[in-house]
Design a protein around this motif. Structure first.
Motif, PDB file in Angstrom:
ATOM      1  N   GLY A   8      10.078  -5.552  -7.856  1.00 19.64           N
ATOM      2  CA  GLY A   8       9.235  -5.795  -6.573  1.00 19.64           C
ATOM      3  C   GLY A   8       7.898  -4.923  -6.291  1.00 19.64           C
ATOM      4  N   THR A   9       6.996  -5.248  -5.579  1.00 18.89           N
ATOM      5  CA  THR A   9       5.704  -4.639  -5.467  1.00 18.89           C
ATOM      6  C   THR A   9       5.318  -4.457  -3.974  1.00 18.89           C
ATOM      7  N   GLY A  10       4.417  -3.552  -3.718  1.00 20.39           N
ATOM      8  CA  GLY A  10       3.977  -3.252  -2.348  1.00 20.39           C
ATOM      9  C   GLY A  10       2.537  -2.602  -2.342  1.00 20.39           C
ATOM     10  N   ARG A  11       1.966  -2.730  -1.303  1.00 22.50           N
ATOM     11  CA  ARG A  11       0.590  -1.858  -1.492  1.00 22.50           C
ATOM     12  C   ARG A  11       0.316  -1.661   0.161  1.00 22.50           C
ATOM     13  N   GLU A  12      -0.349  -0.561   0.106  1.00 19.28           N
ATOM     14  CA  GLU A  12      -0.834   0.137   1.513  1.00 19.28           C
ATOM     15  C   GLU A  12      -2.240   0.392   1.577  1.00 19.28           C
ATOM     16  N   LEU A  13      -2.992  -0.463   2.354  1.00 17.97           N
ATOM     17  CA  LEU A  13      -4.440  -0.001   2.415  1.00 17.97           C
ATOM     18  C   LEU A  13      -4.772   0.501   3.812  1.00 17.97           C
TER      19      LEU A  13
END
Ligand code: COA
Length: 330
Positions: A8-13
């Motif tokens: 699983g992957t995720g990002r927060e900008l």
């Protein structure tokens, strides 16, 4: 031995976009200079009230959800950054608390732009070795509170941006997943890209002089860093390919740390990879150090740039100097 894959992957900008034009109001620079030398058009800056760990935790939460597991399933947390909330403790324990995780180990990694791949190799080893089923690896960076936005700091202030990315590493079957990781360092170059002070080489470790002389800002020998990066990236990518019996023509995608577009282009050319096989998003985010690879990976998956069976290489170079690669059969 069982395999390890990115489950699983995720990002927060941060939502605040800072353009090159915005920076011209703070220092003697131009949009043209920044675009030509770095490929960067804009970056994100976090809200002053936010901490690095908040971004990291948000990215981690998304990666856990995408992996289809819950926080209770994560056996170990690894957090890579050069811009922690506190000098100590590290951001790992902050994320453990913010995500309401069980009292699992929280390991902080200090390898700057290569930090995420160093952290990923730890997760790979724990999962392959059967010590944990799931390891959460976060790369998160909050540069905007630590840059010199006067003309004296323009060589570094225009490069770096804020953001976070995360992956969950879990068990893999059938030879898929992370094939190998390759880590390197050469500390004799440490002074070429560093924050000199505060530090415990000095006594006391923090003085008024530190602030007055601006030694708490990043110091970079840009040309020197550039020359080493364009040599080490191809070297460590070839190392991972050779270890697994592949050549560059077998690669579906190269995701390099987003240091500078000119470095990315030089690496792509050295590897004889067409532009479409070398991912770049530096135009929108700048260099987010430990966060750049997991952010890029999350975007690649979202955009359908990685398909099942693809051979994907992640590679990084940065302060230390440190450099690394990870080869993955998706
Ligand atoms: N805007 C305008 N001018 C700038 C500037 C800016 N933001 N930053 C530096 N300059 C000036 C310099 O002061 C210098 O002026 P001078 O000739 O009057 O002394 C001139 O531009 C050229 O500087 P130089 O350092 O020789 O430029 P460069 O072509 O090497 O580009 C970097 C500078 C930083 C973009 C480049 O060296 C680089 O990308 N290095 C790698 C950095 C990197 O990737 N770091 C992260 C590694 S993980």
């Amino acid at each position: 031995m069982r395999g390890a894959r990115i489950a699983g992957t995720g990002r927060e900008l941060p939502s605040r976009v800072v353009t090159n034009e915005d920076l011209t109001k703070l220092m003697d620079t131009t949009d043209e200079w920044i675009v030509q030398r770095t490929g960067i058009r804009e970056r994100r800056f976090a809200d002053p009230s936010a901490g690095n760990s908040h971004m990291g935790a948000a990215a981690g939460r998304k990666a856990i959800a995408q992996a289809g597991i819950s926080v209770e399933d994560v056996g170990l947390l690894v957090f890579a950054t050069l811009s922690p909330d506190y000098y100590f403790p590290g951001c790992g324990v902050m994320v453990q608390a913010q995500l309401g995780m069980p009292t699992v180990g929280a390991l902080d990694v200090r390898d700057q732009c290569t930090g995420f791949l160093y952290g990923l190799s730890v997760a790979e080893a724990y999962v392959k070795g059967g010590f944990h089923d799931y390891v959460l690896v976060i790369g998160s960076e909050l540069h905007s509170k630590g840059l010199n936005f006067s003309t004296a700091g323009r060589d570094t202030a225009v490069i770096f941006g804020d953001g976070a990315g995360a992956v969950v590493v879990g068990p893999a079957e059938n030879g898929k997943g992370i094939l190998s990781s390759h880590l390197h360092s050469e500390g004799k170059h440490a002074a070429e890209l560093c924050v000199e002070e505060p530090g415990f080489l000095k006594s006391p470790w923090l003085t008024h002089e530190t602030i007055d002389s601006g030694k708490h800002y990043p110091k970079m020998n840009g040309k020197y860093v550039f020359a080493h990066a364009v040599r080490r990236f191809p070297e460590v990518i070839r190392e991972s390919l050779a270890k697994n019996g592949y050549t560059a023509s077998d690669l579906a995608l190269l995701i390099p740390h987003q240091a500078n577009q000119r470095i990315t282009q030089a690496v792509g050319a050295a590897m004889e990879l067409p532009e479409g096989k070398v991912f770049s998003n530096i135009e929108r985010y700048g260099n987010t150090t430990a966060a750049s690879i997991p952010i890029a990976l999350d975007e690649c998956l979202e955009q359908g740039r990685i398909r099942e069976g693809d051979l994907v290489c992640l590679a990084a170079f940065g302060s230390g100097f440190t450099w690394a690669s990870t080869l993955i059969r998706w």
